[in-house]
Design a protein around this motif. Sequence first.
Motif, mmCIF file in Angstrom:
data_model
loop_
_atom_site.group_PDB
_atom_site.id
_atom_site.type_symbol
_atom_site.label_atom_id
_atom_site.label_comp_id
_atom_site.label_asym_id
_atom_site.label_seq_id
_atom_site.Cartn_x
_atom_site.Cartn_y
_atom_site.Cartn_z
ATOM 1 N N ASP A 1 0.842 -1.192 0.000
ATOM 2 C CA ASP A 1 0.000 0.000 0.000
ATOM 3 C C ASP A 1 0.877 1.241 0.000
ATOM 4 O OD1 ASP A 1 -2.258 -1.592 0.120
ATOM 5 O OD2 ASP A 1 -2.227 -1.650 2.323
ATOM 6 N N GLY A 2 0.605 2.142 -0.927
ATOM 7 C CA GLY A 2 1.335 3.388 -0.962
ATOM 8 C C GLY A 2 2.471 3.378 -1.964
ATOM 9 N N PRO A 3 3.238 4.455 -1.999
ATOM 10 C CA PRO A 3 4.330 4.573 -2.976
ATOM 11 C C PRO A 3 5.459 3.590 -2.694
ATOM 12 C CG PRO A 3 4.357 6.417 -1.439
ATOM 13 C CD PRO A 3 3.102 5.662 -1.169
ATOM 14 N N PHE A 4 6.011 3.045 -3.776
ATOM 15 C CA PHE A 4 7.091 2.062 -3.681
ATOM 16 C C PHE A 4 8.082 2.332 -4.806
ATOM 17 C CE2 PHE A 4 9.042 -1.884 -5.122
ATOM 18 C CZ PHE A 4 9.582 -2.377 -3.944
ATOM 19 N N ALA A 5 9.371 2.135 -4.515
ATOM 20 C CA ALA A 5 10.412 2.365 -5.528
ATOM 21 C C ALA A 5 11.589 1.455 -5.257
ATOM 22 C CB ALA A 5 10.860 3.827 -5.536
ATOM 23 N N LEU A 6 12.304 1.149 -6.325
ATOM 24 C CA LEU A 6 13.575 0.434 -6.239
ATOM 25 C C LEU A 6 14.701 1.444 -6.384
ATOM 26 C CD1 LEU A 6 12.792 -2.641 -8.516
ATOM 27 C CD2 LEU A 6 12.744 -2.560 -6.038
ATOM 28 N N THR A 7 15.778 1.232 -5.656
ATOM 29 C CA THR A 7 16.898 2.166 -5.672
ATOM 30 C C THR A 7 18.132 1.486 -6.235
ATOM 31 O OG1 THR A 7 17.566 1.583 -3.404
ATOM 32 C CG2 THR A 7 15.993 3.383 -3.675
ATOM 33 N N ILE A 8 19.033 2.314 -6.774
ATOM 34 C CA ILE A 8 20.292 1.814 -7.318
ATOM 35 C C ILE A 8 21.382 2.824 -6.977
ATOM 36 C CG2 ILE A 8 19.992 2.926 -9.577
ATOM 37 C CD1 ILE A 8 21.263 0.431 -10.830
ATOM 38 N N GLN B 1 24.328 4.988 -7.912
ATOM 39 C CA GLN B 1 24.935 5.600 -9.091
ATOM 40 C C GLN B 1 25.622 6.895 -8.685
ATOM 41 O OE1 GLN B 1 21.677 6.142 -11.847
ATOM 42 N NE2 GLN B 1 22.013 4.164 -12.820
ATOM 43 N N SER B 2 26.843 7.079 -9.198
ATOM 44 C CA SER B 2 27.587 8.325 -8.965
ATOM 45 C C SER B 2 27.688 8.648 -7.483
ATOM 46 C CB SER B 2 26.938 9.488 -9.720
ATOM 47 O OG SER B 2 26.874 9.228 -11.105
ATOM 48 N N ASN B 3 28.019 7.617 -6.692
ATOM 49 C CA ASN B 3 28.248 7.771 -5.248
ATOM 50 C C ASN B 3 27.008 8.229 -4.492
ATOM 51 O OD1 ASN B 3 30.981 7.030 -5.459
ATOM 52 N ND2 ASN B 3 31.552 9.119 -6.003
ATOM 53 N N THR B 4 25.839 7.922 -5.011
ATOM 54 C CA THR B 4 24.611 8.260 -4.295
ATOM 55 C C THR B 4 23.518 7.276 -4.658
ATOM 56 O OG1 THR B 4 23.034 10.043 -3.824
ATOM 57 C CG2 THR B 4 23.748 9.790 -6.092
ATOM 58 N N GLU B 5 22.522 7.156 -3.793
ATOM 59 C CA GLU B 5 21.378 6.293 -4.046
ATOM 60 C C GLU B 5 20.333 7.063 -4.832
ATOM 61 O OE1 GLU B 5 20.784 3.061 -3.357
ATOM 62 O OE2 GLU B 5 22.855 2.864 -2.658
ATOM 63 N N ARG B 6 19.863 6.473 -5.923
ATOM 64 C CA ARG B 6 18.858 7.105 -6.771
ATOM 65 C C ARG B 6 17.695 6.153 -7.015
ATOM 66 N NH1 ARG B 6 20.528 11.840 -8.765
ATOM 67 N NH2 ARG B 6 22.765 12.294 -8.728
ATOM 68 N N LEU B 7 16.542 6.730 -7.336
ATOM 69 C CA LEU B 7 15.376 5.918 -7.663
ATOM 70 C C LEU B 7 15.573 5.296 -9.039
ATOM 71 C CD1 LEU B 7 12.395 8.124 -6.439
ATOM 72 C CD2 LEU B 7 13.832 6.532 -5.167
ATOM 73 N N TYR B 8 15.280 4.004 -9.117
ATOM 74 C CA TYR B 8 15.496 3.279 -10.372
ATOM 75 C C TYR B 8 14.182 2.931 -11.066
ATOM 76 C CZ TYR B 8 16.861 -0.482 -13.543
ATOM 77 O OH TYR B 8 17.042 -1.266 -14.644
ATOM 78 N N SER C 1 10.243 10.660 -9.620
ATOM 79 C CA SER C 1 10.611 10.243 -10.970
ATOM 80 C C SER C 1 11.899 9.443 -10.930
ATOM 81 C CB SER C 1 10.775 11.457 -11.895
ATOM 82 O OG SER C 1 11.794 12.314 -11.400
ATOM 83 N N ARG C 2 12.127 8.696 -11.967
ATOM 84 C CA ARG C 2 13.336 7.883 -12.076
ATOM 85 C C ARG C 2 14.569 8.781 -12.161
ATOM 86 N NH1 ARG C 2 14.054 2.848 -16.197
ATOM 87 N NH2 ARG C 2 12.353 2.141 -14.849
ATOM 88 N N GLY C 3 15.614 8.397 -11.428
ATOM 89 C CA GLY C 3 16.839 9.170 -11.396
ATOM 90 C C GLY C 3 16.908 10.173 -10.273
ATOM 91 N N MET C 4 15.809 10.370 -9.556
ATOM 92 C CA MET C 4 15.802 11.321 -8.443
ATOM 93 C C MET C 4 16.627 10.758 -7.292
ATOM 94 S SD MET C 4 12.526 12.744 -6.262
ATOM 95 C CE MET C 4 11.911 13.725 -7.625
ATOM 96 N N GLY C 5 17.333 11.627 -6.587
ATOM 97 C CA GLY C 5 18.101 11.205 -5.428
ATOM 98 C C GLY C 5 17.201 10.655 -4.340
ATOM 99 N N PHE C 6 17.691 9.626 -3.641
ATOM 100 C CA PHE C 6 16.875 8.978 -2.625
ATOM 101 C C PHE C 6 16.530 9.936 -1.487
ATOM 102 C CE2 PHE C 6 16.736 6.387 1.325
ATOM 103 C CZ PHE C 6 15.528 5.768 1.073
ATOM 104 N N SER C 7 17.489 10.741 -1.067
ATOM 105 C CA SER C 7 17.214 11.678 0.027
ATOM 106 C C SER C 7 16.169 12.712 -0.379
ATOM 107 C CB SER C 7 18.513 12.375 0.457
ATOM 108 O OG SER C 7 19.102 13.052 -0.647
ATOM 109 N N ASP C 8 16.214 13.196 -1.620
ATOM 110 C CA ASP C 8 15.207 14.143 -2.092
ATOM 111 C C ASP C 8 13.834 13.476 -2.177
ATOM 112 O OD1 ASP C 8 17.193 16.028 -2.325
ATOM 113 O OD2 ASP C 8 17.542 15.638 -4.453
#
Length: 488
Positions: A25-32, A34-41, A53-60
């Motif tokens: 339930d709710g928003p879900f994303a996979l992370t990868i 890239q470039s020394n940071t976690e991003r949404l995949y 959106s895809r490529g957004m930083g995980f912390s953001d």
Amino acid sequence: MQRRIVSLWFPRLSSDRVLRGRSVDGPFALTIHQSNTERLYCLNVEAEAQGLSRGMGFSDARAYCPDLQTRPADLQGDQRFLAALLRWAGKYSPWVGYEGNEGLVLDVTGASHLFGGEAGMLGDMRLRLMRAGVDVRIGLADTRGAAWGLARFGEGVAAKGGTGIALAGLPVAALRLEEKICTGLERLGVRTVQELRGLPRATVTRRFGNDVLLRLDQALGDRPEGVTPEAEVAPLAVRLTFPEPIGLSGDVLAGTERLLSQLCLRLKAEELGVRRLELTLRRVDQASQQVELRLARPLRDVESILPLFERGLSEVDAGFGIDQMRLEAVQAERLPARQLSHVEARSKDGVSDLITRLGSRIGLDNIHRMVPADSHIPERSFSIAAAAYSPAAGRWPVARPRPVVLFPPEGVAAEGRHPPKHFQWRRMRLTAAQVSGPERIAPEWWLPDDNWRSGVRDYWRVETRQGRRLWMYHTPQAPGWYVQGEFA
């Protein structure tokens, strides 16, 4: 006969694979990473609705959506899932190939009538994928390029002979052009395929190269572009279906032995040895459980592998019963047949089997060994590696004896360039009985190391009357004595 090409695009392939059969339930994303940071995949629909959106930083992403649920992406798992979809698509056409990492392309010329026409075939594809929990965008046209563009920018069907009309209003990105080329065309005011067709061909080639017109001609059918089917690779897997559900541990172990026997016969025929096995147990309520087994060396004999499954099978919850078992060799290596003799050394295999048994309890990645490294610096003369994936060193290439125990340097109150006769170390008063040395070791200037900023070191072997055999060194530039190791 007019060619007809189908393009299947799976915009959420990774997240759909993870969420199949699971209620999230709710928003879900996979992370990868890239470039020394976690991003949404890859994101589900709810996450995209939150503005992610895809490529957004995980912390953001967490700042925008605090209730976002995530887990790491598995690219290899995605490729295996796409390969399974490719095998499934073979029921519609024998000419099926990959379209990047998130799509398939099918040449369905002369095959649509088997499914009640093109509309019936596309409807059957969409229905089956929807039931499997896979989101899909479908495009059908006379050419591969047009089908690709329709699937991604204007999902629909181009009538036979009407490819140009179907592509006219699509953006130039629908022609599979690079992003920088699309940006350059948009700066000139060329946003659609129809506007691109209106430009002089010589001008387009001179400014953007040959790729633009090549992709345009391929999409319109002026240049041929075929579909190359992927060579079918049969998975190293066996399956067992029961007429009545089972639940006793003995029955599950017997089924595993039967599957393992069949799989080992295939491995032996292909001269392969398995390094990673995955046993999938499907229950009558359609839930599945996996038991994974990793081996320290390639094997293909039932007697060695079967006991290693007992621990994992003991933790399986059979529920109302298990009606299907599937065993797959996820990772296999070449293991040619060899002739055995009474003089063959078996110590290496024995150590590997011990690592496998320990790894089944604590994980293979948690068992390490030291391997020699090419450095004369004592702290860098070895490295730590996973024992299951690194060969054991026979003899260490050491020019001078090294202590069995090595620790960070510990200061000793002493003066002079020669080892002290009497000194105190670790609250013990020691007397030197015999010394040998020195061995001068210079720092590796090309590697920064704060521990070696004092310059060269003169190492001595010091045997004390109290029985301690120490490895001591003196630093001439910044005079001082230290103990760094102890011999056996």
